[in-house]
Enzyme design. Structure first.
Site, mmCIF file in Angstrom:
data_model
loop_
_atom_site.group_PDB
_atom_site.id
_atom_site.type_symbol
_atom_site.label_atom_id
_atom_site.label_comp_id
_atom_site.label_asym_id
_atom_site.label_seq_id
_atom_site.Cartn_x
_atom_site.Cartn_y
_atom_site.Cartn_z
ATOM 1 N N GLU A 43 -2.281 5.295 -1.897
ATOM 2 C CA GLU A 43 -1.552 6.487 -2.357
ATOM 3 C C GLU A 43 -2.518 7.557 -2.854
ATOM 4 O O GLU A 43 -2.221 8.753 -2.787
ATOM 5 C CB GLU A 43 -0.535 6.080 -3.442
ATOM 6 C CG GLU A 43 0.648 5.350 -2.813
ATOM 7 C CD GLU A 43 1.431 4.457 -3.760
ATOM 8 O OE1 GLU A 43 1.245 4.548 -4.984
ATOM 9 O OE2 GLU A 43 2.235 3.651 -3.239
ATOM 10 N N GLY A 62 3.183 -3.990 -6.667
ATOM 11 C CA GLY A 62 3.736 -2.697 -7.073
ATOM 12 C C GLY A 62 5.135 -2.876 -7.630
ATOM 13 O O GLY A 62 5.323 -3.254 -8.786
ATOM 14 N N GLY A 63 6.144 -2.634 -6.789
ATOM 15 C CA GLY A 63 7.541 -2.648 -7.231
ATOM 16 C C GLY A 63 7.934 -3.855 -8.070
ATOM 17 O O GLY A 63 8.587 -3.713 -9.119
ATOM 18 N N GLY A 97 5.647 -0.795 -0.609
ATOM 19 C CA GLY A 97 6.890 -0.154 -1.029
ATOM 20 C C GLY A 97 7.942 -0.095 0.072
ATOM 21 O O GLY A 97 8.963 0.577 -0.082
ATOM 22 N N GLU A 130 -4.310 -4.189 1.313
ATOM 23 C CA GLU A 130 -2.950 -3.671 1.195
ATOM 24 C C GLU A 130 -2.593 -2.876 2.457
ATOM 25 O O GLU A 130 -2.881 -1.675 2.532
ATOM 26 C CB GLU A 130 -2.853 -2.739 -0.007
ATOM 27 C CG GLU A 130 -3.175 -3.395 -1.324
ATOM 28 C CD GLU A 130 -2.436 -2.705 -2.457
ATOM 29 O OE1 GLU A 130 -1.657 -3.382 -3.121
ATOM 30 O OE2 GLU A 130 -2.614 -1.490 -2.645
ATOM 31 N N ASN A 173 0.612 -3.023 -10.509
ATOM 32 C CA ASN A 173 0.344 -1.588 -10.461
ATOM 33 C C ASN A 173 1.654 -0.855 -10.761
ATOM 34 O O ASN A 173 2.536 -0.807 -9.913
ATOM 35 C CB ASN A 173 -0.190 -1.223 -9.060
ATOM 36 C CG ASN A 173 -0.371 0.267 -8.872
ATOM 37 O OD1 ASN A 173 -0.294 1.048 -9.824
ATOM 38 N ND2 ASN A 173 -0.610 0.678 -7.636
ATOM 39 N N TRP A 174 1.737 -0.309 -11.968
ATOM 40 C CA TRP A 174 3.002 0.316 -12.389
ATOM 41 C C TRP A 174 3.145 1.737 -11.835
ATOM 42 O O TRP A 174 4.185 2.358 -12.004
ATOM 43 C CB TRP A 174 3.096 0.331 -13.918
ATOM 44 C CG TRP A 174 3.241 -1.035 -14.528
ATOM 45 C CD1 TRP A 174 3.239 -2.241 -13.881
ATOM 46 C CD2 TRP A 174 3.402 -1.341 -15.923
ATOM 47 N NE1 TRP A 174 3.388 -3.270 -14.781
ATOM 48 C CE2 TRP A 174 3.495 -2.753 -16.042
ATOM 49 C CE3 TRP A 174 3.469 -0.564 -17.081
ATOM 50 C CZ2 TRP A 174 3.658 -3.378 -17.275
ATOM 51 C CZ3 TRP A 174 3.632 -1.195 -18.318
ATOM 52 C CH2 TRP A 174 3.727 -2.581 -18.405
ATOM 53 N N LYS A 175 2.096 2.258 -11.214
ATOM 54 C CA LYS A 175 2.127 3.615 -10.643
ATOM 55 C C LYS A 175 2.654 4.608 -11.689
ATOM 56 O O LYS A 175 2.417 4.411 -12.875
ATOM 57 C CB LYS A 175 2.952 3.617 -9.353
ATOM 58 C CG LYS A 175 2.508 2.515 -8.387
ATOM 59 C CD LYS A 175 3.136 2.620 -7.027
ATOM 60 C CE LYS A 175 2.674 1.433 -6.191
ATOM 61 N NZ LYS A 175 3.133 1.487 -4.815
ATOM 62 N N HIS A 186 -6.790 3.108 -3.868
ATOM 63 C CA HIS A 186 -5.404 2.807 -3.485
ATOM 64 C C HIS A 186 -4.956 3.782 -2.404
ATOM 65 O O HIS A 186 -5.305 4.962 -2.434
ATOM 66 C CB HIS A 186 -4.482 2.909 -4.704
ATOM 67 C CG HIS A 186 -3.122 2.331 -4.447
ATOM 68 N ND1 HIS A 186 -2.158 3.014 -3.760
ATOM 69 C CD2 HIS A 186 -2.597 1.118 -4.741
ATOM 70 C CE1 HIS A 186 -1.087 2.251 -3.655
ATOM 71 N NE2 HIS A 186 -1.323 1.092 -4.250
ATOM 72 N N SER A 205 4.646 -5.249 -0.825
ATOM 73 C CA SER A 205 5.963 -5.903 -0.915
ATOM 74 C C SER A 205 5.871 -7.392 -1.234
ATOM 75 O O SER A 205 6.681 -8.189 -0.751
ATOM 76 C CB SER A 205 6.782 -5.654 0.358
ATOM 77 O OG SER A 205 6.999 -4.257 0.521
HETATM 78 C C1 PEP Z 1 0.894 -1.270 -4.272
HETATM 79 O O1 PEP Z 1 1.204 -0.091 -4.205
HETATM 80 O O2 PEP Z 1 -0.243 -1.604 -4.670
HETATM 81 C C2 PEP Z 1 1.873 -2.262 -3.843
HETATM 82 C C3 PEP Z 1 1.444 -3.443 -3.469
HETATM 83 O O3 PEP Z 1 3.209 -1.866 -3.849
HETATM 84 P P1 PEP Z 1 4.485 -2.746 -3.463
HETATM 85 O O4 PEP Z 1 4.296 -4.116 -4.050
HETATM 86 O O5 PEP Z 1 5.634 -2.023 -4.095
HETATM 87 O O6 PEP Z 1 4.563 -2.776 -1.983
#
Ligand code: PEP
Length: 251
Positions: A95, A232-233, A171, A165, A8-10, A93, A211
């Protein structure tokens, strides 16, 4: 059942950077992968990236609207995504739930709209730190899933992948332990068995997100009810993302 690793590149990367990242990921994937690999770039790039992603890399939208076409400025429908050959969409999601007022009802409407358009859905669920500390995390996740999947048939579940999640892990660098992940994933699978049936629950991929990185992916994916990850990151660096795909390949 194939594992899935989805990035997920957001709201990150300009077009040329996104193309570079996609090409790096693509060239690092072997043709014989048994993991499904998906990237979810920002919406403006979806069409161009789908055209160039190739066979081994799939492309997802980070969301879609709950409505059909019409006077809904700024929204884009799941049918529009399907018409651009986008086959996946992330729905619910945290967010979007927290920052854009996406309610459980909106999540359900989006899920139905997406499945009606023939898309596959990555359905996100997960509790906040406050909810976990109060001990209500299983009830919370069950409530999110029962709302989102309300009235859905067993057959339609073929198009749904669940992503657990925990918000406190997104994050933050704070990953759920593999035991915490397995415990919730097993709970979700049991809930799916009761809500649908055993075959449907066993066939449903349940991804972990929060994470997840090269150093913990292997242990997370080794858990019996963890069928890959939503990243994500770590999906913003090709080497890290490819290392996570390699971890999924081992299990
Ligand atoms: C996400 O937002 O879907 C996610 C898993 O982010 P991160 O890996 O950065 O915690």
């Amino acid at each position: 059942m194939k594992n899935i690793v989805a990035g997920n590149w957001k709201s990150n990367k300009l077009l040329h950077e996104a193309m570079e990242l996609m090409n790096e990921v693509k060239s690092g994937l072997s043709d014989t992968l048994s993991t499904e690999v998906i990237i979810a770039p920002p919406a403006p790039y979806l069409s161009v990236m789908t055209g160039q992603a190739g066979e081994t890399l799939q492309v997802a939208s980070q969301q879609c609207s709950a409505t059909g076409s019409g006077a809904f400025t700024g929204e884009f429908t799941s049918a529009m995504l399907a018409s651009c050959n986008i086959n996946w969409v992330i729905i619910g999601h945290s967010e979007r739930r927290q920052g854009y007022g996406e309610t459980n009802d909106a999540v359900r409407d989006k899920l139905y709209a997406a499945l009606d358009s023939g898309l596959h859905v990555l359905l996100c669920c997960g509790e906040s730190l406050e909810v976990r500390e109060s001990g209500a995390h299983f009830d919370w996740v069950q409530n999110q899933l029962s709302h989102a999947l309300e009235g859905l048939s067993n057959e339609a579940m073929d198009g749904v992948v669940v992503a657990y999640e925990p918000i406190w892990a997104i994050g933050t660098g704070k990953t759920a332990s593999s035991q915490q992940a397995q415990e919730m994933h097993a709970f979700i699978r049991t809930w799916l068995t009761n809500r649908f049936d055993q075959a449907t629950a066993q066939a449903c991929r349940i991804l972990y997100g929060g994470s997840c990185k090269p150093s913990n992916a292997d242990e997370l994916f080794a858990q019996p009810d963890v069928n890959g990850g939503l990243i994500g990151g770590a999906s913003l660096k090709a080497a890290d993302f490819l290392a996570i795909v390699a971890a999924a390949e081992k299990h």
